[in-house]
Design a protein around this motif. Structure first.
Motif, mmCIF file in Angstrom:
data_model
loop_
_atom_site.group_PDB
_atom_site.id
_atom_site.type_symbol
_atom_site.label_atom_id
_atom_site.label_comp_id
_atom_site.label_asym_id
_atom_site.label_seq_id
_atom_site.Cartn_x
_atom_site.Cartn_y
_atom_site.Cartn_z
ATOM 1 N N ALA A 156 1.078 -1.451 -3.003
ATOM 2 C CA ALA A 156 1.692 -2.968 -2.327
ATOM 3 C C ALA A 156 2.234 -2.740 -1.341
ATOM 4 O O ALA A 156 2.275 -2.296 -0.821
ATOM 5 C CB ALA A 156 3.358 -2.940 -3.432
ATOM 6 N N LEU A 157 1.703 -3.791 -0.686
ATOM 7 C CA LEU A 157 2.132 -4.253 0.552
ATOM 8 C C LEU A 157 3.358 -4.778 0.711
ATOM 9 O O LEU A 157 3.588 -6.194 0.622
ATOM 10 C CB LEU A 157 0.936 -5.081 0.942
ATOM 11 C CG LEU A 157 -0.271 -4.722 1.107
ATOM 12 C CD1 LEU A 157 -1.270 -5.968 1.676
ATOM 13 C CD2 LEU A 157 -1.075 -2.973 2.084
ATOM 14 N N LEU A 158 4.294 -4.471 1.636
ATOM 15 C CA LEU A 158 5.500 -5.118 1.303
ATOM 16 C C LEU A 158 6.156 -5.943 1.994
ATOM 17 O O LEU A 158 6.929 -7.007 1.687
ATOM 18 C CB LEU A 158 6.650 -3.834 0.540
ATOM 19 C CG LEU A 158 6.229 -2.622 -0.198
ATOM 20 C CD1 LEU A 158 7.725 -1.753 0.385
ATOM 21 C CD2 LEU A 158 7.017 -3.270 -1.159
ATOM 22 N N ASP A 159 5.631 -5.914 3.685
ATOM 23 C CA ASP A 159 5.840 -6.884 4.726
ATOM 24 C C ASP A 159 4.107 -7.501 4.065
ATOM 25 O O ASP A 159 3.025 -7.117 4.457
ATOM 26 C CB ASP A 159 6.115 -5.817 5.616
ATOM 27 C CG ASP A 159 6.123 -7.241 7.034
ATOM 28 O OD1 ASP A 159 5.906 -8.858 6.174
ATOM 29 O OD2 ASP A 159 6.226 -6.854 8.052
ATOM 30 N N PHE A 160 3.797 -8.502 3.949
ATOM 31 C CA PHE A 160 3.331 -9.346 3.287
ATOM 32 C C PHE A 160 2.981 -10.784 4.206
ATOM 33 O O PHE A 160 3.074 -11.221 4.319
ATOM 34 C CB PHE A 160 2.918 -9.219 1.448
ATOM 35 C CG PHE A 160 1.098 -10.045 1.432
ATOM 36 C CD1 PHE A 160 0.993 -8.822 0.414
ATOM 37 C CD2 PHE A 160 0.672 -11.154 2.021
ATOM 38 C CE1 PHE A 160 -0.513 -8.967 0.233
ATOM 39 C CE2 PHE A 160 -1.107 -11.437 1.831
ATOM 40 C CZ PHE A 160 -1.469 -9.897 0.597
ATOM 41 N N GLN A 161 2.113 -10.673 5.646
ATOM 42 C CA GLN A 161 2.471 -11.497 6.637
ATOM 43 C C GLN A 161 1.024 -12.266 7.405
ATOM 44 O O GLN A 161 0.405 -11.063 7.575
ATOM 45 C CB GLN A 161 3.299 -11.771 7.681
ATOM 46 C CG GLN A 161 4.391 -11.952 6.965
ATOM 47 C CD GLN A 161 5.569 -12.752 6.842
ATOM 48 O OE1 GLN A 161 4.796 -14.074 7.167
ATOM 49 N NE2 GLN A 161 6.898 -13.021 6.173
ATOM 50 N N ASN A 216 3.349 -3.208 -8.650
ATOM 51 C CA ASN A 216 2.913 -3.406 -7.157
ATOM 52 C C ASN A 216 1.305 -4.527 -7.059
ATOM 53 O O ASN A 216 1.669 -5.670 -6.264
ATOM 54 C CB ASN A 216 2.263 -2.320 -7.111
ATOM 55 C CG ASN A 216 3.593 -1.821 -6.585
ATOM 56 O OD1 ASN A 216 4.435 -1.738 -6.621
ATOM 57 N ND2 ASN A 216 2.999 -0.101 -5.861
ATOM 58 N N GLU A 217 0.805 -4.804 -8.177
ATOM 59 C CA GLU A 217 -0.235 -5.691 -7.898
ATOM 60 C C GLU A 217 -0.178 -6.817 -7.960
ATOM 61 O O GLU A 217 -0.941 -8.120 -7.368
ATOM 62 C CB GLU A 217 -0.935 -5.049 -9.471
ATOM 63 C CG GLU A 217 -2.573 -5.844 -9.484
ATOM 64 C CD GLU A 217 -3.317 -5.708 -11.020
ATOM 65 O OE1 GLU A 217 -4.017 -6.320 -11.289
ATOM 66 O OE2 GLU A 217 -3.685 -4.318 -10.555
ATOM 67 N N LYS A 218 0.914 -7.270 -8.921
ATOM 68 C CA LYS A 218 1.155 -8.678 -9.608
ATOM 69 C C LYS A 218 2.521 -9.390 -8.477
ATOM 70 O O LYS A 218 1.844 -10.342 -7.459
ATOM 71 C CB LYS A 218 2.174 -8.813 -10.711
ATOM 72 C CG LYS A 218 1.484 -8.140 -11.918
ATOM 73 C CD LYS A 218 0.802 -9.889 -12.209
ATOM 74 C CE LYS A 218 -0.026 -9.714 -13.031
ATOM 75 N NZ LYS A 218 0.314 -9.596 -14.629
#
Length: 380
Positions: A156-161, A216-218
């Motif tokens: 998962a990318l937790l900081d997704f900007q 994570n995927e979702k």
């Protein structure tokens, strides 16, 4: 010795020139630099003025130990880049445990050497043709598909900007792996598997082995939807593809499909768009309204503007064929002719420039000029 003979080390940073600081955060500083041979790279260094460093100095008052502690984050990210190699992840070119003799910003610091990209400019993208915006979303979905079954498991990318990404020759690449996590969420019931977003919550199922199924995927899919698709996908999509784009918007916005199905939907659009299959209902005869001059270009053009054009001065659009260009020219009241220059977009489609009129025809080996035939009034 080096594990990879083609990897860059400290020696490749001798006599390099730092051009500009691209960004700085809690831990890191990113510098655009040119190596001695002129090759452009990006360097990630410990940010001496960053919050992580100042907190550590405040607590322990030991600059060397603090620098080492803070550079662990850099090392962790480097290991992740090593493991997560993919066309849509920034390429690791090498590293140096301590840049020697580099005055100024680089002196004595650990550095990670990366390929150089351009920061993703959302404002600029919003004004770009649909095809370019679609490409960013497609690249993102290909990346998320890879991350869902990476060598480290589902990441998962937790900081997704948008600021986590750059483009290299038009291709989207993840450049910040700081907040990539392959941890699974343990659960006892479905209630333990809630994904919370500012305006939406989703409850996923708790699997038999006691982890949240596809969390994570979702999380990645919904973040792609809210930070990217919402702004970039629906706007100005080709009319015959809007139902497919709408389908993607609905399924990702409601988390109804997994990443495999989402990627499939994107690849289906690419196929239709590249092959021109979506133009089935255009009459072949449409091109007969035009006289074609091959090996010719035009001068003294009178341009008109259309949107979103590849050129700010005139009307330049991506077309599958001369037939589609004729259809577009017919639908623009100002259009009397168009030119296919042989220039292509990333999908292999042609760039056509449309205009109101032109002064002269000139020889131009690659180009073809199509001029609308004027209707001659028939004698009674």
């Amino acid at each position: 010795g080096k594990a990879h003979p083609d990897r860059m080390g400290c020696d490749s940073l001798v006599d390099m020139q730092a051009v500009e600081v691209l960004g700085s955060g809690y831990t890191k500083l990113v510098v655009r630099a040119n190596l001695a041979g002129g090759q452009p790279v990006a360097l990630k260094l410990v940010n001496e003025q960053g919050i992580d460093m100042s907190k550590c100095l405040e607590d322990f008052k030991d600059p060397r130990a603090c620098r080492e502690l803070v550079s662990y984050k850099l090392q962790k990210e480097m290991i992740l880049m090593e493991r997560l190699r993919h066309p849509n992840v920034i390429k690791l070119k090498g590293h140096c445990a301590g840049v020697q003799g580099g005055g100024g910003v680089e002196g004595g610091r650990a550095a990670v050497i990366l390929e150089q990209g351009n920061p993703l400019q959302m404002i600029q993208l919003l004004q770009s043709p649909w095809e370019d915006r679609f490409r960013v979303c497609l690249d993102l979905v290909r990346l998320l598909h890879f991350l869902s079954r990476s060598p480290l498991g589902s990441v998962a990318l937790l900081d997704f900007q948008p600021r986590q990404f750059v483009t290299v020759s038009g291709q989207l690449k993840l450049t910040d792996l700081d907040d990539a996590s392959a941890e699974e969420t343990a659960c006892q019931t479905d209630a333990d598997c809630t994904l919370q977003f500012p305006h939406r919550n989703f409850t996923l199922s708790c699997s038999a082995r006691g982890v949240c199924e596809g969390l994570n995927e979702k999380r990645n899919i919904y973040n792609a939807y809210r930070f990217f698709f919402t702004y970039l996908l629906p706007h100005q999509a080709p009319p015959s593809l809007t139902h497919l784009v709408d389908h993607i918007m609905n399924t990702t916005g409601e988390l109804r499909e997994d990443i495999n199905q989402t990627l499939e939907a994107f690849e289906h659009i690419v196929l239709l768009y590249k092959s021109g299959l979506y133009l089935d209902n255009l009459p072949p005869s449409i091109i007969r309204d035009y006289t074609v001059m091959r090996g010719m270009g035009t001068t003294g053009n009178v341009e008109y503007r259309c949107w979103p054009s590849y050129s700010l001065q005139g009307c330049v659009l991506s077309v599958h064929s001369a037939r589609e260009a004729a259809y577009i020219c017919n639908s623009h009241s100002q259009c009397s002719s168009f030119t296919l220059t042989g220039q292509k977009t990333w999908t292999g489609r042609l760039l056509a420039s449309f205009r109101s009129s032109f002064g002269h025809l000139v020889a131009d080996g690659m180009s073809e000029v199509y001029v609308k035939k004027t209707k001659v009034p028939e004698n009674p």
